[in-house]
Design a protein around this motif. Structure first.
Motif, PDB file in Angstrom:
ATOM      1  N   GLN A  10       0.728  -1.192   0.114  1.00 13.16           N
ATOM      2  CA  GLN A  10      -0.098  -0.050  -0.082  1.00 13.16           C
ATOM      3  C   GLN A  10       0.816   1.346   0.048  1.00 13.16           C
ATOM      4  O   GLN A  10       0.685   2.201  -0.772  1.00 13.16           O
ATOM      5  CB  GLN A  10      -0.887  -0.140   1.169  1.00 13.16           C
ATOM      6  N   SER A  15      -1.326   4.252  -2.203  1.00 15.71           N
ATOM      7  CA  SER A  15      -2.759   4.214  -2.007  1.00 15.71           C
ATOM      8  C   SER A  15      -3.192   4.792  -0.607  1.00 15.71           C
ATOM      9  O   SER A  15      -2.571   4.541   0.374  1.00 15.71           O
ATOM     10  CB  SER A  15      -3.250   2.747  -2.049  1.00 15.71           C
ATOM     11  N   PRO A  19      -5.435  -1.589   3.238  1.00 19.90           N
ATOM     12  CA  PRO A  19      -5.757  -3.153   2.801  1.00 19.90           C
ATOM     13  C   PRO A  19      -6.435  -3.994   3.609  1.00 19.90           C
ATOM     14  O   PRO A  19      -6.267  -3.763   4.884  1.00 19.90           O
ATOM     15  CB  PRO A  19      -4.292  -3.415   2.059  1.00 19.90           C
TER      16      PRO A  19
END
Length: 358
Positions: A10, A15, A19
């Motif tokens: 991640q 992002s 997750p």
């Protein structure tokens, strides 16, 4: 480790979304560690008993250093409480305490009277303290360095003026030795258990959790069950290696139990999509598996349990529910773990007229 890899990906991807994690929020290390409350209570009782014995002796004799003896008993009674048999470690600590008393005796009554300033004090203390610090930094000599340094510096009791008294020093040293010795004796009589005993308690705890998961007694989170079973497996492996000539077989059996427990949770999760009749069959089979583990016995499961699992697999496969592949894998995993020598599954056997679990 799975969570760490997911979080790292991640971060690398930039992002902003968290997750899916294998260990969900609320299931932290405190909830996934094995705790043996019975042994904790026994350890506390042994420490309290040792302190009580010394305090009774202290009060009866009006011993001026009785408090020091009680203090050492409390420290040693708790310091090694997590070991199966703390007595050897306490006895070793007792030997190191006697050695530290001898070191302090030389310093207090031979070396320190010859000193006149702080620089000379630092020079004479440096060799011993540097050597002990080196010992503490190495795992093989950690206990030696820790015991000698803590006891030596405590009983040395350096102040800005030299006021050592041989009678007081000897009395304090004897109090420390007496407190540790009483802790060792009381622990040997009340608390010490063998590695086999602790290993059996770990196995029994795993069996209880598996039986509870199979019997639907409370919600069972797969990550939490995974963590606690693996935590017990780590403790079990070390104890079996020290006590059992057939440790490899016992560890394989423990790994089998872990696999069964996780497969049970997966079966319960995936069986919700089955028709009601198939769900009832699955619940009945899991109840039989739970009943086997609830017996707390290492005996092999009865062949009738294999027959019921086989019929359950056949009914799930023919239920027409989608998808059933994951559920079948979990059921076959339970079958393979409980009956490793059974023939390859080719279909369910015919149901007997009366197939009751013993």
């Amino acid at each position: 480790m799975q969570d760490i890899r997911a979080l790292r990906q991640q971060v690398l991807a930039g992002s902003p979304h968290l997750p899916p994690l294998a260990l969900p929020p609320g299931v932290g290390p405190d909830a996934t560690r094995h705790r043996d409350y019975g042994m904790a209570l026994l350890s506390g009782f042994a420490a309290a008993l040792a302190i009580g014995v010394i305090c009774a002796f202290w009060i009866a004799t009006a011993w001026s250093d009785g408090a020091s003896a009680a203090l050492m008993a409390a420290i040693l009674g708790c310091f090694f409480a997590t070991q199966d048999n703390p007595v050897p470690a306490i006895v070793t600590f007792l030997r190191y305490t006697v050695l530290s008393i001898a070191i302090d005796l030389i310093y207090l009554f031979v070396i320190l009277p010859q000193l006149s300033n702080f620089e000379m004090l630092a020079v004479v203390l440096a060799p011993v303290l540097l050597a002990l610090g080196t010992c503490i930094a190495m795992p093989a000599t950690f206990m030696f360095g820790l015991a000698i340094s803590v006891n030596s510096l405590t009983m040395l009791a350096l102040t800005d003026t030299y006021d050592a008294d041989f009678a007081s020093f000897l009395n304090a040293g004897l109090a420390s030795v007496f407190g540790i010795a009483v802790a060792a004796v009381v622990t040997a009589l009340v608390r010490s258990v063998g590695a086999e005993f602790s290993a059996q308690r770990l196995r029994s705890a795993c069996w209880r959790d598996i039986a509870r998961a199979a019997s639907h007694q409370g919600a069972v989170e797969r990550p939490a069950l995974t963590a606690v079973l693996l935590d017990r497996l780590a403790d079990l492996t070390s104890r079996l290696a020290a006590s059992d000539r057939h440790a490899d077989i016992a560890v394989q059996s423990a790994l089998r139990d872990v696999g069964v427990g996780l497969s049970i949770v997966d079966v319960q999760r995936d069986s919700a999509a089955l028709p009601p009749a198939a769900q009832a069959t699955v619940r009945s089979a899991l109840a039989d598996v739970g009943a086997y583990y609830a017996l707390q016995a290492p005996a092999p499961p009865a062949p009738v349990l294999q027959a019921r699992i086989d019929r359950t697999i056949a009914e799930v496969a023919g239920s027409g529910a989608q998808p059933v592949q994951t559920l079948l894998v979990s059921l076959l995993g339970i079958r393979q773990a409980l009956f490793p020598d059974a023939a390859t599954f080719h279909g369910a056997p015919p149901a007997p007229a009366q197939a009751e679990m013993p």
